[in-house]
Design an enzyme around this catalytic site. Structure first.
Site, PDB file in Angstrom:
ATOM      1  N   SER A  40     -10.048  -0.947   6.723  1.00 32.85           N
ATOM      2  CA  SER A  40      -9.218  -0.927   5.539  1.00 32.85           C
ATOM      3  C   SER A  40      -8.485  -1.859   4.939  1.00 32.85           C
ATOM      4  O   SER A  40      -8.174  -1.878   3.877  1.00 32.85           O
ATOM      5  CB  SER A  40      -8.321   0.317   5.605  1.00 32.85           C
ATOM      6  OG  SER A  40      -8.989   1.372   5.734  1.00 32.85           O
ATOM      7  N   SER A  56      -9.539   1.283   3.017  1.00 32.03           N
ATOM      8  CA  SER A  56      -8.643   2.208   2.087  1.00 32.03           C
ATOM      9  C   SER A  56      -7.346   1.386   1.290  1.00 32.03           C
ATOM     10  O   SER A  56      -6.707   2.063   0.550  1.00 32.03           O
ATOM     11  CB  SER A  56      -8.096   3.299   2.720  1.00 32.03           C
ATOM     12  OG  SER A  56      -7.064   2.669   3.818  1.00 32.03           O
ATOM     13  N   LYS A  95       0.967  -1.254  -0.033  1.00 32.12           N
ATOM     14  CA  LYS A  95       0.175   0.119  -0.026  1.00 32.12           C
ATOM     15  C   LYS A  95       0.841   1.248  -0.201  1.00 32.12           C
ATOM     16  O   LYS A  95       2.029   1.504   0.573  1.00 32.12           O
ATOM     17  CB  LYS A  95      -0.684   0.015   1.365  1.00 32.12           C
ATOM     18  CG  LYS A  95      -1.861   0.951   1.262  1.00 32.12           C
ATOM     19  CD  LYS A  95      -2.933   0.799   2.558  1.00 32.12           C
ATOM     20  CE  LYS A  95      -3.958   1.954   2.639  1.00 32.12           C
ATOM     21  NZ  LYS A  95      -4.966   1.522   3.741  1.00 32.12           N
TER      22      LYS A  95
END
Lengths: 74, 466
Positions: free
Chosen positions: B184, B160, B81
């Protein structure tokens, strides 16, 4: 003042604070959205305030004194 | 090369690498090509780290040839990420246009640990801007565009850790690292039909990860199977002097061979607001869970768990991005709602924040008491299958729905696992979430492995369009 009456007054007061700080940056639609967001903040705050806790109910996680030569031990 | 490494579980892939039936350099080339060709279809990738990947792969190849095998991640490609810092000129954007191209000095601890395990960083993956902490409520909230689930170009990947979910699901990387403050890791894993693990708070160092909420942020693996997640967790877990919240408790991934009975619990309220298709898949999963052990209902005291965690999240996020918000930088973010929602956090009062952290202490004690009677709490993975790209999503973090598992799991810092368990509306993946007692990742992973040994949802992969 009842609890029900107090919420809008609290929203108005907090909205006034936030718009005093940032209102010049926001258009009318954003200010509407800001009000709704503050209503949600007030709702959640009032829900948490209603919880009865004891004097010894500490915040989590607790604060720990710091020493630079200590390593985490939890 | 005679094997197809795409969508191959890590243990099997590692076996081929160790036996030198497949070269780490060839593996890197295969996944780099997929990231470059297929990644843009889903807006899943921010930066393909080709030069670094090939250098790491060549090093792995030489070491393995020399008999210096480091373990099951040696020579295995992965993606991170884009909130995890990477040095060497690889930018770290935090998903946000104002931070596009940001250069950070060194790798995050998690990246360092994966390098030490011999893994090969192939990409920085897309994410919701600032990990969703500014109040976004629809999928178009990244400067790289909305990430779509590989199961439908018209549905959101979740967030996310959006690109981490899509990249694993589409076979662009064998595994990825995501982060979770509230949902997330679980949200994109569920929407993309993969397996995701949210470790116990303090299990994995966050040093070098963008801070959203210091007392809620966790990093964890997203992969194809529970076993994959265990292998990755062992590589990244452990105490780190650079992150004072990390625990000195050692972690070794334990693969138990013998049969085990589980005590599964279902929290009252965990089904509130869940869509019919998710509920149908959940009920089928309960039948499977009853083959593995007992399933009983239980309840927490009726307290405002979601509200307390939202206050903590909003207060800490506002402080973490204080200067950015004060300066008006939020106007440069992608989601229109992110242009004004952060200002509302000035209305979170200090006394309310502290009260919320005290309620959190009650929450931690109450849920731990429940875990004296249960090994694992279960619930539908998400409220719904993946949201259409043009619609707002519902969720506990937004306050538009209950999310007792998300609030308690994140508020109390407990590990969570999500596994695919079928397909629902529009042919999109459904999911089952499991939550364990603090530091009981191995129990969760054992339950996940048992579920995946008796089902094949984790072996289903999307048909990728050209």
């Amino acid at each position: 003042m009842t609890d029900r009456e107090a919420a809008p007054a609290e929203v108005d007061a907090l909205l006034a604070l936030v718009t005093a700080r940032y209102g010049a940056r926001l258009n009318a639609a954003q200010l509407d959205g800001l009000r709704r967001a503050i209503e949600a903040v007030v709702d959640q705050a009032r829900a948490v305030r209603a919880v009865r806790l004891g004097n010894a109910d500490e915040p989590t996680p607790p604060f720990r004194a710091y020493r630079g030569d200590e390593r985490p031990t939890a | 090369m005679t094997i197809d490494p795409v969508w191959m579980p890590l243990r099997e892939l590692a076996g081929h690498v160790r036996a030198r039936r497949v070269s780490p350099v060839d593996l890197a080339e295969i996944f780099l090509a997929r990231l470059e060709k297929i990644g843009p279809r889903y807006n899943a990738v921010v930066t393909v780290t080709r030069a670094r990947a090939l250098a790491e792969a060549r090093r792995a190849e030489q070491e393995i040839a020399a008999g210096r095998y480091r373990g099951p991640l040696h020579g295995i490609p992965y993606g991170a990420k884009d909130l995890l810092a990477t040095g060497g000129g690889i930018p770290t954007s935090w998903g946000a246009a104002p931070f596009k191209g940001q250069q950070l000095a060194e790798d995050a601890t998690v990246i360092q640990r994966l390098s030490a395990a011999g893994a090969v960083l192939c990409a920085k993956l897309a994410m919701i801007e600032l990990a969703g902490g500014m109040g976004y409520r629809q999928p178009n909230a990244s400067f790289t565009g909305p990430v779509t689930t590989p199961w439908s170009r018209e549905a959101w990947s979740g967030g996310s850790s959006s690109g981490s979910g899509a990249a694993v699901s589409a076979g662009l990387v064998p595994f990825a690292i995501g982060s979770e403050t509230w949902g997330s890791i679980l949200s994109p894993s569920g929407n993309c039909g993969i397996t995701g693990l949210r470790p116990t708070y303090g299990r994995v160092s966050r040093h070098g990860a963008m801070a959203l909420c210091w007392t809620l942020d966790k990093l964890g693996p997203m992969a194809l199977t529970a076993d994959d997640c265990g292998l990755v967790l062992e590589a990244i877990a452990g105490v780190d002097p650079s992150d004072p919240t990390t625990s000195a408790r050692p972690y070794r991934y334990a693969v138990e061979d013998g049969p085990r009975r589980f005590r599964f619990g279902v929290l009252a309220g965990a089904l509130d607001g869940v869509s019919e298709d998710m509920l149908a898949a959940y009920r089928r999963s309960l039948d499977l869970l009853r083959e593995l052990g007992t399933v009983e209902d239980t309840a927490l005291p009726d307290l405002p768990w979601e509200a307390a965690v939202r206050i903590i999240l909003q207060g800490e996020a506002a402080s973490a991005f204080d200067e950015f918000i004060e300066s008006g930088g939020v106007a440069g973010l992608t989601a229109p709602e992110d242009h004004f929602m952060p200002y509302a956090r000035d209305a979170v009062l200090a006394k309310d924040y502290v009260k919320a952290t005290r309620v959190r202490g009650v929450m931690a004690r109450e849920i731990d008491r429940i875990f004296e009677r249960f090994d694992v709490l279960v619930a539908p993975g998400r409220l719904t299958v993946a949201t259409p790209l043009d619609q707002e999503f519902r969720g506990g973090m937004r306050g538009t729905s209950r999310d007792i598992m998300g609030a308690v799991g994140n508020g109390a810092g407990l590990p969570g696992l999500i596994v695919p368990n079928g397909f629902g509306e529009r042919g999109l993946p459904t999911s089952l979430q499991l939550m364990g007692r603090a530091w009981e990742e191995n129990t969760l992973l054992a339950a996940g492995r048992a579920i995946q040994a008796r089902s094949d949802w984790h072996t289903k992969h999307p048909a990728l369009e050209d």
